[in-house]
Write an enzyme that holds these catalytic residues in place. Sequence first.
Site, mmCIF file in Angstrom:
data_model
loop_
_atom_site.group_PDB
_atom_site.id
_atom_site.type_symbol
_atom_site.label_atom_id
_atom_site.label_comp_id
_atom_site.label_asym_id
_atom_site.label_seq_id
_atom_site.Cartn_x
_atom_site.Cartn_y
_atom_site.Cartn_z
ATOM 1 N N TYR A 1 0.329 -1.019 0.315
ATOM 2 C CA TYR A 1 -0.233 -0.057 0.328
ATOM 3 C C TYR A 1 1.079 1.437 0.151
ATOM 4 O O TYR A 1 0.858 1.852 -0.815
ATOM 5 C CB TYR A 1 -1.010 0.243 1.293
ATOM 6 C CG TYR A 1 -1.441 1.466 1.386
ATOM 7 C CD1 TYR A 1 -2.545 1.971 0.267
ATOM 8 C CD2 TYR A 1 -1.016 2.514 2.682
ATOM 9 C CE1 TYR A 1 -2.784 3.559 0.868
ATOM 10 C CE2 TYR A 1 -1.535 3.530 2.695
ATOM 11 C CZ TYR A 1 -2.517 3.791 1.824
ATOM 12 O OH TYR A 1 -3.437 5.470 1.609
ATOM 13 N N ARG B 1 1.957 -5.005 16.590
ATOM 14 C CA ARG B 1 2.386 -4.933 15.118
ATOM 15 C C ARG B 1 3.496 -4.672 14.869
ATOM 16 O O ARG B 1 4.297 -3.913 14.891
ATOM 17 C CB ARG B 1 1.075 -4.193 14.535
ATOM 18 C CG ARG B 1 -0.736 -4.183 15.059
ATOM 19 C CD ARG B 1 -1.510 -4.160 14.271
ATOM 20 N NE ARG B 1 -1.839 -2.870 13.986
ATOM 21 C CZ ARG B 1 -2.641 -2.187 13.886
ATOM 22 N NH1 ARG B 1 -3.909 -2.097 13.780
ATOM 23 N NH2 ARG B 1 -2.759 -0.453 13.766
HETATM 24 N N1 UDP Z 1 -4.487 0.639 16.874
HETATM 25 C C1 UDP Z 1 -5.015 0.553 17.597
HETATM 26 N N2 UDP Z 1 -6.083 -0.889 18.656
HETATM 27 C C2 UDP Z 1 -6.715 -1.099 17.275
HETATM 28 C C3 UDP Z 1 -6.008 -0.761 16.016
HETATM 29 C C4 UDP Z 1 -5.050 0.537 16.259
HETATM 30 O O1 UDP Z 1 -4.348 -0.030 19.180
HETATM 31 O O2 UDP Z 1 -7.655 -2.204 16.728
HETATM 32 C C5 UDP Z 1 -3.683 1.320 17.133
HETATM 33 C C6 UDP Z 1 -2.571 1.489 16.436
HETATM 34 O O3 UDP Z 1 -1.483 0.197 17.276
HETATM 35 C C7 UDP Z 1 -1.986 2.890 16.014
HETATM 36 C C8 UDP Z 1 -3.449 3.305 15.677
HETATM 37 O O4 UDP Z 1 -4.210 3.105 16.377
HETATM 38 O O5 UDP Z 1 -1.032 3.020 17.402
HETATM 39 C C9 UDP Z 1 -3.662 3.768 14.485
HETATM 40 O O6 UDP Z 1 -3.456 2.647 13.818
HETATM 41 P P1 UDP Z 1 -4.403 2.943 12.183
HETATM 42 O O7 UDP Z 1 -4.086 1.417 12.226
HETATM 43 O O8 UDP Z 1 -5.434 3.523 12.348
HETATM 44 O O9 UDP Z 1 -2.896 3.804 11.654
HETATM 45 P P2 UDP Z 1 -1.609 3.746 11.786
HETATM 46 O O10 UDP Z 1 -0.832 2.477 12.175
HETATM 47 O O11 UDP Z 1 -1.666 3.278 10.126
HETATM 48 O O12 UDP Z 1 -1.106 4.747 11.564
#
Ligand code: UDP
Length: 329
Positions: free
Chosen positions: A143, A266
Amino acid sequence: MKAVVTGGAGFIGSHLVDRLLAEGLDVAVLDNLETGRRENCARALEHPRCRLHEVDIARGVPQAVFAGADWVFHLAGLADIVPSMEAPARYHQVNVDGTVHVLEAARMAGVARLVYAASSSCYGIPEAYPTPETAAIRPMYPYALTKHVGEAYVLHWARVYGLPAVSLRLFNVYGPRSRTTGAYGAVFGVFLAQKLAGAPYTVVGDGQQRRDFVFVEDVVEAFLQAARAPEAAVAGQALNIGAGEPQSINRLVELLGGEKVHIPRRPGEPDITHADIALARRLLGWSPRTSFADGVAAMLRHIDLWKDAPVWDATSIARATASWFKHLG
Ligand code: UDP
């Protein structure tokens, strides 16, 4: 004036369509409704100055839709990490080939401005915070790669063909209509569905990681300013668009209120994202206006939008993210 908005039935695109109509423009929406939703622009489509063209940009775009357009906002694309690892070729077709089709149509139509929705995921895990546009580019999954290659095409078209194009590298955009069904993704949709169901929030790791969450109305304003700014100031530029004030996941939980459970960290996730927005401030005269507390309150006022969204829990998330851990772990 006339604008073309690709991805105009999507989350950010539909808010932009509303704003452009309010500003008095004619708006042509291009969307194949694969991840965009007709409901997002249902009100806009009642407007006599708005029309939806159901088009898959990966296959090409109808030149006639671009005829007479002043501005093109290119937001159509496939988002999300996990599906991009499972179908990288499709991501390439939509995010790269699709972008080339849009660029060519914009060039043939002689538009005055094209604004591309790029992603801050191009920085991977950056070394500098706040992260400036000059930071190293390190896409960590298809992505991020395809959105970045799309941006490279946009800036190339600006350089080689003189297309007056600008790229906005969006950080974590949130607001009403952020996707409510389908793949596991953006934290807001996950948490709001959990809140409605009375289920605990699935907090990744210790929840101290921070994200540069930026409210959708502020992002829409940035798109508009990027279209209005003098060509000499912005053509060929890539600009960060964030709030510049990272917020922790624990703070989000506190604002939403309710119980939480912790799920594994993750692989490949940054502890913090933090946009250096000095360039956007200077070149666009733009600044984010919505505080995190106000933005979250606005989401809560629209929480009904998430009533049909899937309610994720630790087990279903582990299943949905298996390929993430397999390839990046
Ligand atoms: N996050 C979380 N629980 C979830 C999904 C995401 O705590 O079920 C946290 C994740 O670790 C990150 C933040 O929320 O720090 C934003 O995650 P998202 O997937 O929205 O965006 P990205 O990681 O791509 O910035």
